[in-house]
Design an enzyme around this catalytic site. Structure first.
Site, mmCIF file in Angstrom:
data_model
loop_
_atom_site.group_PDB
_atom_site.id
_atom_site.type_symbol
_atom_site.label_atom_id
_atom_site.label_comp_id
_atom_site.label_asym_id
_atom_site.label_seq_id
_atom_site.Cartn_x
_atom_site.Cartn_y
_atom_site.Cartn_z
ATOM 1 C CG HIS A 160 -1.629 1.289 1.263
ATOM 2 N ND1 HIS A 160 -2.841 1.492 0.587
ATOM 3 C CD2 HIS A 160 -1.497 2.437 2.362
ATOM 4 C CE1 HIS A 160 -3.162 2.897 1.086
ATOM 5 N NE2 HIS A 160 -2.695 3.032 2.111
ATOM 6 C CD GLU A 164 -4.919 6.341 2.617
ATOM 7 O OE1 GLU A 164 -5.058 5.360 1.903
ATOM 8 O OE2 GLU A 164 -3.923 6.473 3.422
ATOM 9 C CB SER A 181 -2.329 0.116 -2.811
ATOM 10 O OG SER A 181 -3.237 0.304 -1.863
#
Length: 401
Positions: free
Chosen positions: A276, A321, A340
């Protein structure tokens, strides 16, 4: 990473261990989350004086100190955490936000009652307050029953704890199994990047030369990132407190974990891991405009009160994010939580989620952790536009109503 995402995770009661196992009661304990101010009820012993790692209704692991109040009329115990405080904060005006202006203005308006510590450099940012996802795993984690994996996590977490700013980040000798997990995740994601990721991400990704047969080392990545935009990577043992993580961004430092997700689920992780961090976050931080945009979020956090920190946490969530950006008539991903995650990236490309314009001045909706993929994305018209919005917000430095 500041936050991890949870999908299809049912709310569950927790067994809270105390020093008095024979004094169990049927009282209901309510714990107030220090992040989102919600109340979580759970069965606990009446002698509880401190709860650690409690999961609130947002499914965030937090450290909470609890003070008991016996309410005879309801025969319940309320554990109240971090009584709300009102902190004064200076306002910064002008066309451009600067870290120096935020620090000086906020410091000048601190009162004797204020407990907000305003960092003057990255050395003042504490990366040791880990709220979750370090060496300890919850019972629904894919690696919870794997003792060898858990011991490995402990060793890697300790390396991060022992690191000093300015020293080279220690190399991690990843196991063949960990390399395979990395390669599996990277290979599948790379197939979607050309059509689903924004052009800034795809352009920067080539500069890091990520390979399926080698897990990148944080120091090597940090060196390349520093050469590109002046950002650096600092290792961390797990999920940091939002204030500390956001403050670090103001000094162009990104705190990154080094451990790998469990091999049983190479395309899923319930926490920020090295896949990530490096695939999702690092390439975007090599883009100058985006890097400045993230710094602006950090600048806005310096001297902020708890309500502002929570608002900025959501701002970070819906941009860094899970943000998307317009490219002509298309919507492309730039958020690390999308980039991710093969499933989230594929889902975003289906254009079934609601798209709304991003506005940092507006109250942000509750972050979604357990309802599958994001039902709503906030879109930037461009990174230049997003940078200006966030600088304007940092300049005003005022509470969002």
């Amino acid at each position: 990473s500041l936050l991890s995402w949870f999908r299809d995770t049912p709310t569950r009661r927790l067994n809270v261990t105390t020093g008095a196992p024979n004094r169990q009661t049927t009282s209901t304990v309510y714990v107030r989350c220090s992040w989102c101010d919600c109340l979580t009820s759970l069965n606990a012993f009446s002698t509880v004086s401190q709860l650690k790692g409690v999961t609130c209704c947002c499914h965030q692991h937090v450290h909470m100190q609890a003070q008991q109040l016996q309410l005879q009329s309801q025969q319940q115990i309320y554990n109240r955490v971090h009584a709300p405080r009102v902190h004064q904060r200076g306002r910064v005006t002008g066309q451009h936000s600067t870290r120096k202006a935020i620090v000086s203005q906020a410091a000048a308006t601190e009162t004797a009652e204020s407990v907000i510590k305003i960092p003057q450099s990255i050395h003042d940012v504490d990366n040791g307050k880990i709220l979750g996802f370090g060496a300890d795993l919850s019972d629904d984690h894919p690696g919870f029953h794997d003792q060898e994996y858990k011991q490995r996590r402990v060793r890697i977490a300790n390396i991060a704890r022992e690191h000093e700013i300015g020293d080279p980040i220690p190399h991690i000798q990843y196991t063949p199994q960990e390399v395979e997990v990395w390669g599996t995740a990277l290979s599948k994601l790379k197939a979607l990047f050309p059509t689903h990721a924004c052009q800034e991400f795809n352009r920067s990704l080539t500069n890091f030369n990520f390979r399926e047969d080698e897990v990148p080392q944080l120091q090597d990545v940090s060196d390349r990132l520093s050469a590109a935009t002046g950002w650096q990577v600092r290792p961390v043992a797990g999920l940091m407190h939002p204030r500390d993580f956001l403050n670090g961004l103001a000094f162009r430092y990104f705190h990154s974990t080094q451990y790998m997700r469990h091999h049983s689920k190479p395309h899923y992780t319930p926490e920020p891991d090295v896949v990530h961090e490096l695939i999702g976050h690092v390439p975007m931080l090599a883009d100058p405009t985006f890097a400045d945009m993230v710094e602006a979020i950090g600048v806005a956090s310096l001297g902020a009160d708890e309500k502002q920190i929570w608002h900025l946490t959501k701002v970070y969530w819906y941009t860094v994010e899970f943000g998307v950006v317009r490219e002509g008539q298309d919507i492309k991903a730039f958020g690390s939580g999308i980039l991710s995650s093969f499933g989230e990236l594929e889902y975003m490309g289906q254009n079934t989620a609601e798209i709304q314009p991003f506005d940092p001045f507006k109250a942000q909706p509750k972050m979604s952790y357990k309802d599958g993929y994001q039902k709503k994305y906030f879109v930037l018209d461009s990174f230049d536009a997003g940078l200006q919005q966030l600088r304007d917000y940092a300049n005003t430095a005022k509470k969002v109503r």
